[in-house]
Design a protein around this motif. Structure first.
Motif, short mmCIF file in Angstrom:
data_model
loop_
_atom_site.label_atom_id
_atom_site.label_comp_id
_atom_site.label_asym_id
_atom_site.label_seq_id
_atom_site.Cartn_x
_atom_site.Cartn_y
_atom_site.Cartn_z
N VAL A 34 22.29 4.27 -18.26
CA VAL A 34 21.24 5.13 -17.98
C VAL A 34 20.81 6.54 -18.55
CG1 VAL A 34 21.72 6.15 -15.87
CG2 VAL A 34 19.47 5.62 -16.23
N GLU A 35 19.86 6.98 -19.18
CA GLU A 35 19.72 8.16 -19.62
C GLU A 35 20.13 9.13 -18.58
OE1 GLU A 35 18.12 11.87 -20.86
OE2 GLU A 35 16.83 10.56 -19.31
N SER A 36 20.94 10.34 -18.95
CA SER A 36 21.52 11.14 -18.14
C SER A 36 20.41 12.09 -17.50
CB SER A 36 22.71 11.60 -18.62
OG SER A 36 22.33 12.65 -19.63
N VAL A 37 19.24 12.51 -18.19
CA VAL A 37 18.47 13.57 -17.63
C VAL A 37 17.38 13.06 -16.66
CG1 VAL A 37 16.82 15.41 -18.13
CG2 VAL A 37 19.01 15.06 -19.59
N GLN A 38 16.41 12.13 -17.04
CA GLN A 38 15.37 11.63 -16.33
C GLN A 38 15.78 10.33 -15.52
OE1 GLN A 38 11.77 11.49 -18.63
NE2 GLN A 38 11.90 13.69 -19.09
N ARG A 39 16.83 9.59 -16.23
CA ARG A 39 17.48 8.68 -15.49
C ARG A 39 16.23 7.43 -15.29
NH1 ARG A 39 22.43 9.19 -14.20
NH2 ARG A 39 22.64 7.44 -12.80
N LYS A 40 15.33 7.37 -16.46
CA LYS A 40 14.45 6.35 -16.35
C LYS A 40 14.46 5.47 -17.50
CE LYS A 40 10.61 9.28 -14.60
NZ LYS A 40 9.58 9.73 -15.03
N ASP A 41 15.48 5.52 -18.58
CA ASP A 41 15.67 4.62 -19.71
C ASP A 41 16.83 4.14 -19.49
OD1 ASP A 41 13.15 5.59 -20.41
OD2 ASP A 41 13.99 7.19 -22.05
N THR A 42 16.98 2.82 -19.94
CA THR A 42 18.36 1.90 -19.92
C THR A 42 18.71 1.09 -21.02
OG1 THR A 42 17.23 0.13 -18.57
CG2 THR A 42 18.29 1.84 -17.29
N LEU A 43 19.74 1.27 -21.34
CA LEU A 43 20.46 0.24 -22.21
C LEU A 43 21.18 -0.71 -21.81
CD1 LEU A 43 21.66 3.10 -25.02
CD2 LEU A 43 19.27 1.88 -24.81
N LEU A 44 20.98 -1.97 -22.14
CA LEU A 44 21.77 -3.08 -21.66
C LEU A 44 22.63 -3.69 -22.79
CD1 LEU A 44 22.87 -4.91 -19.62
CD2 LEU A 44 20.98 -6.23 -19.84
N PHE A 45 23.91 -3.18 -23.18
CA PHE A 45 24.59 -4.02 -24.11
C PHE A 45 25.13 -5.39 -23.48
CE2 PHE A 45 24.67 0.49 -25.36
CZ PHE A 45 24.56 0.49 -26.49
N ASN A 46 24.72 -6.39 -24.26
CA ASN A 46 25.22 -7.75 -23.83
C ASN A 46 25.77 -8.43 -24.95
OD1 ASN A 46 22.72 -8.03 -25.36
ND2 ASN A 46 21.64 -8.78 -23.72
N TYR A 47 25.41 -8.26 -26.08
CA TYR A 47 26.31 -9.05 -27.12
C TYR A 47 27.12 -8.11 -28.06
CZ TYR A 47 27.26 -11.88 -31.18
OH TYR A 47 27.65 -12.37 -32.21
N LEU A 48 28.46 -8.14 -28.34
CA LEU A 48 29.21 -7.53 -29.04
C LEU A 48 30.17 -8.35 -29.91
CD1 LEU A 48 30.30 -4.99 -26.40
CD2 LEU A 48 28.53 -4.40 -28.13
N ASP A 49 30.35 -8.17 -31.15
CA ASP A 49 31.14 -8.89 -31.94
C ASP A 49 31.90 -7.79 -32.84
OD1 ASP A 49 29.68 -8.04 -34.24
OD2 ASP A 49 28.64 -10.09 -34.40
N SER A 50 32.60 -8.36 -33.96
CA SER A 50 33.65 -7.59 -34.50
C SER A 50 32.98 -6.44 -35.45
CB SER A 50 34.38 -8.23 -35.49
OG SER A 50 33.55 -9.00 -36.31
N VAL A 51 31.61 -6.59 -35.91
CA VAL A 51 30.82 -5.52 -36.62
C VAL A 51 29.89 -4.78 -35.74
CG1 VAL A 51 31.51 -6.66 -38.70
CG2 VAL A 51 29.22 -7.15 -37.54
N GLY A 52 29.49 -5.33 -34.70
CA GLY A 52 28.36 -4.66 -34.00
C GLY A 52 27.88 -5.57 -32.92
N GLY A 53 26.58 -5.56 -32.67
CA GLY A 53 26.14 -6.51 -31.60
C GLY A 53 24.74 -6.10 -31.50
N SER A 54 23.90 -6.50 -30.28
CA SER A 54 22.79 -6.22 -29.67
C SER A 54 22.70 -5.37 -28.39
CB SER A 54 21.93 -7.40 -29.95
OG SER A 54 22.44 -8.25 -28.86
N PHE A 55 21.52 -4.80 -28.25
CA PHE A 55 21.42 -4.20 -26.75
C PHE A 55 19.68 -4.14 -26.57
CE2 PHE A 55 21.22 -0.47 -29.55
CZ PHE A 55 20.08 0.17 -29.05
N TRP A 56 19.43 -4.19 -25.22
CA TRP A 56 18.18 -4.15 -24.83
C TRP A 56 17.82 -2.77 -24.17
CZ3 TRP A 56 14.60 -8.03 -25.12
CH2 TRP A 56 13.37 -7.66 -24.68
N LEU A 57 16.79 -2.30 -24.81
CA LEU A 57 16.05 -0.86 -24.32
C LEU A 57 15.14 -1.05 -23.44
CD1 LEU A 57 15.79 2.15 -24.36
CD2 LEU A 57 14.17 1.83 -26.33
N ASN A 58 15.17 -0.68 -22.29
CA ASN A 58 13.92 -0.79 -21.24
C ASN A 58 13.58 0.75 -20.82
OD1 ASN A 58 12.27 -1.27 -19.11
ND2 ASN A 58 13.66 -2.22 -17.95
#
Length: 134
Positions: A34-58
């Protein structure tokens, strides 16, 4: 005979211990942030591999054409790493182009700093801080 069996077992155990996987530090990103100041934005890192991956921004909803819809920057991002930066690609973009942003994960893997890749209200050079919530 007993000594040689003990020696073989000891060497086998040492071998197994030394074969521990050395995953890159970004494997520690998995989970919700969660973003540390307003605590409204979140990142969900759900897929990781050896070079990177993906995340969801809400990052909330906005009123568009009389409907409450996710903000335009919300959604799936793919990422890769290059030295001290993170390369991001927005999944709904019309071009397959990774853009570099500042990236730093602290030593205890619970604070993530990343360049502003989605908030149009602050400069692109700004750094945003997210904290792990699970």
């Amino acid at each position: 005979m007993k000594t040689s069996i003990k020696l073989i077992l000891f060497i086998g155990i040492l071998f197994l211990i030394s074969c521990e996987t050395n995953n890159p530090p970004y494997y520690k990103l998995k989970g919700k942030w969660v973003e540390s100041v307003q605590r409204k934005d979140t990142l969900l890192f759900n897929y990781l591999d050896s070079v990177g991956g993906s995340f969801w921004l809400n990052n909330g909803l906005e009123l568009r054409n009389g409907h409450m819809l996710p903000k335009a920057s919300a959604g799936l991002y793919d990422f890769k790493f290059r030295n001290d930066s993170i390369l991001l690609y927005y999944g709904l973009s019309s071009t397959y182009n990774f853009k570099p942003y500042y990236y730093k994960l602290n030593a205890t893997f619970d604070v993530l700093q990343i360049g502003n890749f989605y908030n149009s209200g602050i400069p692109n050079t700004a750094r945003m801080t997210f904290v792990r919530i699970n």
